[in-house]
Enzyme design. Structure first.
Site: not given
Lengths: 393, 254
Positions: B45, B56
């Protein structure tokens, strides 16, 4: 044209809920319940009672005679500065804390820039005995020490946002992350008419008390409910949303939205989102947004900490795009001058945010018979240091 | 057949690695990909950095901030990747937030991905229903697999809907958290892993968030087709040279 939110959470092309899946259950729970809860007679009763006895509503609609004389028009000030905690922010936090309780939440989080929304949130959490965590950019914590102290005295935990630019947008990111990490017991009290649907609509409805009161108050003063103009400053746009709400579909009422131009719209140091922004996604909604050509969100600037948000609520983006509202930009200097003028002419020290709305009278000429209602969204106590430094008082 | 689907058919547990493009230095992107493939990783990814990455934690946000400072943009990433298929055959997924894609133009973005040989996308803040109504046809036109997330709080009904519109794998977020904030899996998580495994979904599941070592990788892949590592790998990259990626991978799969 419809200026309210549609059933999918959009104002025209703006709005929606662009959220990571981790937030979906929280936001969906709220979406399914907010209108139902707000419509309950018990909720309404408790909300209105608190607005009256605790917040001090209705806030006066005051005919500013000397200011009106100076600009040769009829200027009314909606005195949100006289609310408990000193600004309109408390209308929304009272509403949302009651909502949170109805949804069985025990822990409250919030973001704050200048600290006004943080103080308003800490206040209602103290009132209801709920745990309160406020995220605030590390830089703002240093700039707004008195509000940090207020929040602490009210029992809140103030957590510095250390990421990114360490200001309001980063505090909002941190609050959203907290919500992702605490999906069951926590309610996030967003302070402006921003965020994923249903937040912009819910915040607007809680702030709508402002225009609801203006209607009957103006009727008493002028014999008519509708002014010729309603004026409010816009950062995210919660006081503006409340000031406009009941006039959105009254075509004879002109709407003026006042953004912070900072050092000037083209100076590179500005927060005039309707001019400088482009359609994009921030904090869960599609709206006008200040960003690089590559889609990175940029840091806005204004002397007023409450107006330096890189986006604008989706309702306002729609009002700008459709032309329903006239958007004006006011620089730091123009706002500071207008703020001091209100002190001298009316004996009212306004928040610098509200001073932006007052500054339009130097820029735009109104007719002598025009009735112009300006939302005086907050008082200037919190800005004293800024005023002192600016005017070398 | 899309490289992701082909990989998912292999009879093994898959290790997928996330890294931030343009980190630690701007031009590391390609050599990180090459080294990951050489080390035996199954899927990659590629994180397209964003200024405000809501889902995140601090590790990935810090790497994104650094990558942006290094000069990473969507255009730069596409240029770096333009010849990537001459050197690697591993499935490549771009993971990023929606706004940079929106600014590039969703169709133009998808077209570019196809030209380069990117196989799929993960866009945490593009909601399932918006994708389904507005963008699904475009993604499919360019042969891209879009990967959706589910969490322990996702309802059965919604999982079934996500399964019905997915055509690669489902990204199972291990717990209610942002990236990089867990250490080890408890009973609650294994119960959730098992519950999802027992649903017999049409798409295989790959577990991410909270995988940082051999123990968590093994725990996760006991119930799922594979596992994704992000923050732990970024931490490795922040102190060790790119050619030491092999050490990290060996530490995970042993």
């Amino acid at each position: 044209m419809n200026y309210n939110v549609n059933e999918k959470g959009y104002y025209g092309e703006f709005g929606g809920a662009f959220i990571p899946e981790m937030l979906y259950p929280n936001v969906e729970e709220l979406r399914q319940n907010y209108l139902k809860v707000m419509a309950e007679p018990e909720f309404q009763k408790e909300f209105n009672q608190l607005l009256k006895d605790y917040v001090g509503r209705p806030s006066p609609l005051y005919l500013a005679k000397r200011l009106s004389e100076k600009y040769n028009t009829k200027i009314y000030l909606k005195r949100e500065d006289l609310n408990h905690t000193g600004a309109h922010k408390i209308n929304n936090t009272v509403g949302q804390i009651l909502m949170a309780k109805r949804l069985g939440k025990t822990r409250i989080i919030a973001e704050t820039g200048a600290g006004q929304h943080g103080v308003a949130t800490a206040t209602v959490c103290a009132l209801m005995g709920l745990e309160c965590i406020v995220y605030m950019g590390e830089i703002d914590i240093a700039r707004q020490a008195p509000n940090v102290a207020r929040m602490k005295m009210l029992g809140a935990t103030v957590v510095p946002a250390l990421s990114g630019s360490r200001t309001l947008k980063d505090a909002t990111n941190e609050a959203i992350r907290d919500w992702i990490n605490n999906p069951v017991n926590t309610h996030y009290i967003i302070g402006s008419a921003i965020g994923p649907h249903p937040y912009p609509d819910m915040v607007t409805r809680f702030q709508a008390i402002i225009s609801e009161e203006i209607k009957w108050q103006l009727k008493e003063h002028e014999g008519r409910e509708n002014p010729d103009y309603v004026v409010a400053c816009i950062g995210g746009g919660s006081n503006a949303a409340g000031t406009y709400y009941h006039y959105l579909h009254e075509p004879d009422v002109n709407i003026i939205a006042v953004e912070a131009a900072g050092l000037g719209v083209d100076s590179g140091e500005s927060a005039a989102t309707s001019v400088l922004g482009k359609e994009g996604v921030i904090h869960g909604c599609k709206t006008l947004l200040m960003q690089t050509p590559d889609g990175q969100i940029t840091e806005p600037y204004s002397i007023s900490a409450g107006l330096d948000y890189p986006g604008v609520g989706p309702m306002h983006a729609h009002l700008a795009k459709t032309g329903r509202a006239e958007f004006m930009s006011i620089t730091d200097d123009q706002a500071m001058k207008a703020g001091l003028e209100l002190c001298k002419l009316e004996g009212i020290i306004p928040a610098i945010e509200s001073s932006h709305a007052l500054a339009i009278f130097e820029q735009k000429t109104f007719k002598p018979n025009d009735v112009v209602v300006v939302s005086l969204s907050g008082r200037g106590d919190k800005d004293l240091q800024n005023y002192i430094e600016y005017f070398k008082i | 057949m899309n490289r992701i689907n082909k990989k998912l058919q292999e009879d093994k547990k898959l290790l997928s690695i996330y890294f931030t493009a343009g980190y630690p230095t701007l031009n590391d992107t390609v050599s990180v990909i090459q080294n990951l493939e050489k080390s035996g990783v199954d899927m990659i990814e590629i994180g397209l950095p964003f200024s405000d990455p809501l889902a995140d934690g601090p590790t990935i946000q810090a790497s994104s901030t650094q990558a942006l400072k290094n000069g990473m943009t969507t255009e730069v990433l596409f240029n770096q990747l333009k010849d990537i298929r001459q050197s690697v055959s591993i499935p490549l997924i771009i993971m990023g937030y929606f706004n940079p894609m929106l600014q590039y133009g969703v169709e133009a973005f998808c077209k570019k991905c196809q030209e380069i040989g990117v196989d799929g996308l993960i866009i945490p803040d593009l909601p399932v229903d918006v994708y389904n109504e507005e963008y699904k046809a475009t993604f499919e036109k360019y042969g891209l697999i879009n990967v959706f997330l589910i969490t322990p709080q996702t309802s059965v009904e919604r999982i079934n809907f996500i399964d019905s519109i997915s055509n690669g794998f489902i990204y199972m977020v291990s717990s209610a958290s942002v990236t990089g904030s867990q250490s080890g899996f408890g009973d609650e998580q294994t119960k959730y892993f098992k519950r999802i495994a027992d649903m017999n979904l049409k798409n295989p599941q790959v577990i991410g968030f909270g995988i940082s070592d051999n123990t968590t990788f093994t725990q996760a892949t006991q119930y799922a087709k594979g596992a994704i590592i992000g923050s732990a790998f970024i931490k490795h990259l922040s102190t060790k040279p790119v050619h030491s990626i092999n050490d990290f991978v060996n530490f995970i799969v042993k």
